[in-house]
Every structure is written in structure tokens, then in C-alpha cells.
Design a protein around this motif. Structure first.
Motif, short mmCIF file in Angstrom:
data_model
loop_
_atom_site.label_atom_id
_atom_site.label_comp_id
_atom_site.label_asym_id
_atom_site.label_seq_id
_atom_site.Cartn_x
_atom_site.Cartn_y
_atom_site.Cartn_z
N SER A 182 73.66 -4.59 43.88
CA SER A 182 73.69 -3.83 45.14
C SER A 182 72.33 -3.17 45.37
CB SER A 182 74.78 -2.74 45.08
OG SER A 182 76.07 -3.32 44.94
N GLN A 183 71.77 -2.62 44.27
CA GLN A 183 70.47 -1.93 44.36
C GLN A 183 69.38 -2.90 44.80
OE1 GLN A 183 69.60 -0.22 40.52
NE2 GLN A 183 69.58 1.85 41.35
N GLN A 191 68.15 5.24 54.01
CA GLN A 191 69.59 5.08 53.74
C GLN A 191 69.79 5.28 52.24
OE1 GLN A 191 71.22 1.04 54.24
NE2 GLN A 191 72.52 1.86 55.87
N ALA A 192 70.75 6.11 51.84
CA ALA A 192 70.97 6.36 50.41
C ALA A 192 72.09 5.47 49.90
CB ALA A 192 71.33 7.83 50.18
N LEU A 193 71.86 4.80 48.78
CA LEU A 193 72.88 3.96 48.15
C LEU A 193 73.46 4.71 46.95
CD1 LEU A 193 74.34 1.23 47.55
CD2 LEU A 193 72.33 0.62 46.17
N PHE A 194 74.78 4.98 47.01
CA PHE A 194 75.45 5.64 45.87
C PHE A 194 76.12 4.58 45.02
CE2 PHE A 194 76.56 10.20 47.63
CZ PHE A 194 75.24 10.39 47.97
N SER A 209 80.63 3.88 31.87
CA SER A 209 80.32 3.57 33.27
C SER A 209 79.35 4.59 33.84
CB SER A 209 81.62 3.57 34.10
OG SER A 209 81.36 3.30 35.45
N ALA A 210 79.61 5.88 33.62
CA ALA A 210 78.74 6.94 34.15
C ALA A 210 77.34 6.82 33.55
CB ALA A 210 79.34 8.31 33.85
N ASN A 211 77.25 6.68 32.23
CA ASN A 211 75.94 6.61 31.59
C ASN A 211 75.15 5.39 32.05
OD1 ASN A 211 76.06 8.98 30.07
ND2 ASN A 211 77.31 7.99 28.48
N ASP A 212 75.81 4.25 32.17
CA ASP A 212 75.10 3.02 32.60
C ASP A 212 74.57 3.18 34.03
OD1 ASP A 212 75.68 1.90 30.20
OD2 ASP A 212 77.23 0.53 30.92
N LEU A 213 75.38 3.77 34.91
CA LEU A 213 74.96 3.90 36.31
C LEU A 213 73.87 4.96 36.46
CD1 LEU A 213 78.47 3.59 38.01
CD2 LEU A 213 76.66 1.85 37.90
N VAL A 214 73.94 6.02 35.64
CA VAL A 214 72.88 7.04 35.68
C VAL A 214 71.55 6.42 35.24
CG1 VAL A 214 72.06 9.20 34.64
CG2 VAL A 214 74.43 9.02 35.45
N LEU A 216 70.59 3.52 35.84
CA LEU A 216 70.05 2.71 36.95
C LEU A 216 69.49 3.61 38.05
CD1 LEU A 216 72.85 -0.03 37.20
CD2 LEU A 216 70.48 -0.36 36.44
N ASP A 217 69.70 4.92 37.92
CA ASP A 217 69.07 5.90 38.83
C ASP A 217 69.41 5.72 40.31
OD1 ASP A 217 65.73 6.93 39.80
OD2 ASP A 217 67.65 7.99 39.75
N PHE A 218 70.52 6.30 40.74
CA PHE A 218 70.96 6.30 42.14
C PHE A 218 70.79 7.72 42.71
CE2 PHE A 218 72.94 2.16 42.86
CZ PHE A 218 73.08 1.67 41.58
#
Ligand SMILES: CNc1nc2cc(C(=O)NN)ccc2[nH]1
Ligand SMILES: [Zn+2]
Length: 378
Positions: A182-183, A191-194, A209-214, A216-218
Motif C-alpha cells: 500500500s505504501q 494525503q496521509a496513509l494510515f 502486527s503493531a511493531n512491524d507496522l511501526v 514501516l513508519d506511517f
């Protein structure tokens, strides 16, 4: 704004998260191309480019800041290219506040057995004409760039409840790979992508899930896959495991929640943004939300009740009309009846989040929460 991977993007920057003394409750300001908005905030749901039964002017009047629309629905009808040709979603629906679009991950899940999910994406049958459709991270992001919302969501899989651990693990890992896709597909500046945290009802998967997505820096994080039938204590436990892992200086958005008791608990854990169809949906069957619980204004008990739904409410319905009148309209199938209950319910939740923000700023959130829960769950 900040430079981000070579692209200049106006991100939903998060400022002044004023921390109140207790755990994670905080009041913040969310910066978007359509304005700066106060959190905690409730976002009215306008699935098909309209918040059912109310106008943009009424939404503005009741204090709505950001509204939500669904990519799944608009992609199927009228098509996101058409909305782009109309000048984007803000122009199309004449809304100059903030817009957030969900990516479709939830709708595909809530479509039930019609769907087939592979690494590539999700195949499903359109609920409109039964045609076979397909959404992938790339397609969902392109659709959201066409719609032009201020905040868009990564394409994910909302894991059903209950789900086997192994299924939840594989699905969550795929959702992280989809977040990365998605990124890469997101090239629209301003436009901000969450990302959206999944993990089912498993603490360890939620943390991974939280650690992996953090990593990737959103610019902000949705918490998905909750309020899908699990007991409330399980939802709160998942929040307790997840929210502290998300950056303090970025918005946290609990998707699909909810009733005021859930909102006040989620704010306590540090959630900033909410959306839910509940207020507009129950309004259409004549149920009004009040600080003491639900009031089914359609009931015969209110036939001669000439008081407003809530005499302390500042909304258009309570300032001008009685329960007896609204009940009459609902019984007579008059559209204005639905409009009045909807206006009241949206105002109630918008005002409730405003009151929570004020309590946090005045460092009295805990007592606010105690008082509210004592009265509401009565
Ligand atoms: C009413 N409950 C509820 N749960 C939701 C979960 C998601 C999600 O995980 N999106 N990717 C979205 C909307 C939801 N609404
Ligand atoms: Zn009212």
C-alpha cells in the motif's frame, strides 16, 4: 509537512498530544489539508458519499470535523474514476471538512463466504449486481487517491471472530506485507496513509502486527479487527496490548467503535479517533442515544411526552421538537423523523468526544469517566 522517501507529503501531523495524568488519555490536534481538528474525535460514517439523512451543512453545524466514506462501496458505485472526474470526493459531496476513506478490507470480510483471499488480494462478489470483483493493495490505494480523501487506509484483511491462531497469524503477516505494498502504491502528496493493526484476539499477534507496522513508519495507525463480536473485555485487552506500542506523537484510530462506554474506555487507553455506523443506524429504527442509555422514542410510552429527547442537549431536534412529535413522525414513516433522530445521535457522540477532550485538558478525565459510566450503564 515533511520530506518522506523523496516525496513531499503533507502528513496528518500530530501535535500537542496533551497527556493527562492517567495512562494514555490525551487531547491532540490533527493537521490535514482540510483543516486542523481536535481529538478525541468521532467521525460520522458517510458510506456512499453521504451521511444518511443529514446534509453537509447540518454536519458542519453539529460540529463534525472529519467524516468517513467507504472505498468498497464507491469503487462499485459510482466508480472512483467518476468521482475523480467530478473533482474528488470533497467536491462531489460538497464537504469541505476532513474525509477519511476505509480501504475495503472490512467490507470484503463482512461480505462473508463470497470472498476468496490470496497473497495478491481479495476476490469477492459485488453486493449490488453479483459481479465478480477484485481488490488488492494497489487497486485500493489507487481508488483512494482518486477519491482524494485527506486520510486513507492501507488494504488489509479484517480477521473474522473467532479465528484459529494459525489463520490469524498468517493473515496478520499478509496484512503487513499488504501495508508495505500500500505504501509503495501511495504516490499522492497531501494525503496521509494510515496502516491498520490486526492480529485477531491474540496478544502476541497484536504486538507483532503493531511493531512491524511501526517499523514501516506511517503517519497514523488504525486498529482494526475489533468490535467484530468479541466480548468487550477482550477488545479492551487487545487495546491494552497494542496502543502503548504505537508512537505517542501519531494518531490512533479505533475502527468501527462505538458506543459511548467503549469510547471512554478506548480514550483511556490512548485512542484518538473513532467511527461507527451505530448512531446513524439505530436512529433509523427510532432509537436515540442519551447519557443514561438508549431511548426508543418510537415506544408508545412517549406518545404524549412533550419533552425533548434530552432537555440538556443542544441539537436541532432537542431544541425544537418533542418526543411525541418525533414518535408521531416515525410511526407515520415520515422521513423527517429519521432526520431528527439521526441529527440527535450524531450530535450526542460529537458532543461526547468534545466533553472528553475538555476533561482531559482540565486533567479530570478519570472522574469524567467514572461519572459517565455510573450513569450510562445504569
Ligand atoms: C463494527 N465493527 C467494526 N470492526 C471493524 C474493523 C475494520 C477493519 O479492520 N478494517 N480494516 C473496519 C471497520 C470495522 N467495524
Ligand atoms: Zn439532541
Amino acid at each position: 509537512t515533511c520530506a518522506f522517501a523523496g516525496q513531499k507529503k503533507v502528513l496528518a501531523a500530530y501535535e500537542e498530544a496533551v497527556k493527562c495524568g492517567y495512562s494514555g488519555a490525551r487531547a491532540g490536534r490533527l493537521h490535514t489539508p482540510h483543516g486542523v481538528f481536535d481529538t478525541p474525535m468521532f467521525m460520522p460514517v458517510g458510506t456512499q458519499a453521504t451521511v444518511k439523512a443529514v446534509s453537509p451543512r447540518e454536519l458542519k453545524e453539529m460540529g463534525a470535523q472529519i467524516i468517513l466514506s467507504n472505498t468498497y462501496h464507491l469503487y462499485l458505485r459510482p466508480g472512483t474514476e467518476l468521482v475523480a472526474e467530478a473533482g474528488g470526493l470533497h467536491r462531489f459531496m460538497d464537504w469541505d471538512g476532513g474525509i477519511l476513506t476505509d480501504s475495503g478490507g472490512f467490507q470484503v470480510f463482512s461480505l462473508g463466504p463470497l470472498r476468496k483471499i490470496t497473497e495478491e488480494g481479495a476476490a469477492f462478489r459485488s453486493h449490488i449486481d453479483g459481479s465478480t470483483q477484485f481488490l488488492s493493495p494497489e487497486i485500493a490505494i489507487k481508488a483512494q487517491m482518486n477519491l482524494g480523501a485527506d486520510i486513507i487506509m492501507a488494504f488489509d484483511e479484517c480477521i473474522p471472530y473467532p479465528a484459529e491462531y494459525q489463520y490469524a497469524k498468517l493473515s496478520t503477516e499478509r496484512t503487513t506485507r499488504w501495508a508495505e505494498r500500500s505504501q509503495k502504491a501511495h504516490t499522492r502528496s497531501g494525503q496521509a496513509l494510515f496502516a491498520i493493526v490486526q492480529g485477531g484476539m491474540y496478544q502476541d499477534l497484536r504486538r507483532v502486527s503493531a511493531n512491524d507496522l511501526v517499523s514501516l513508519d506511517f503517519p497514523g495507525y488504525g486498529i482494526g479487527g475489533l468490535s467484530v463480536g468479541e466480548p468487550k473485555p477482550v477488545m479492551y485487552e487487545m487495546l491494552e496490548q497494542t496502543v502503548p506500542l504505537l508512537p505517542e506523537n501519531k494518531p490512533r484510530y479505533l475502527m468501527g467503535v462505538g458506543t459511548p462506554d467503549c469510547l471512554v474506555e478506548a480514550v483511556r487507553y490512548g485512542i484518538d479517533m473513532f467511527d461507527c455506523v451505530f448512531p446513524t443506524r439505530v436512529a433509523r429504527n427510532g432509537t436515540a442515544m442519551t447519557k443514561s442509555g438508549r431511548l426508543v422514542v418510537k415506544n408508545a410510552a412517549y406518545a404524549k411526552d412533550f419533552l425533548p429527547i434530552d432537555e440538556n442537549c443542544g441539537c436541532y431536534a432537542c431544541q425544537n421538537f418533542s418526543r411525541a412529535y418525533i414518535r408521531h413522525l416515525l410511526k407515520a414513516d415520515e422521513i423527517f423523523g429519521l432526520r431528527l433522530t439521526t441529527i440527535h445521535n450524531l450530535y450526542f457522540l460529537l458532543d461526547f468526544t468534545k466533553k472528553m477532550r475538555q476533561a482531559i485538558l482540565e486533567d479530570r478525565f478519570l472522574s469524567f469517566r467514572e461519572e459517565f459510566l455510573a450513569q450510562y450503564c445504569k
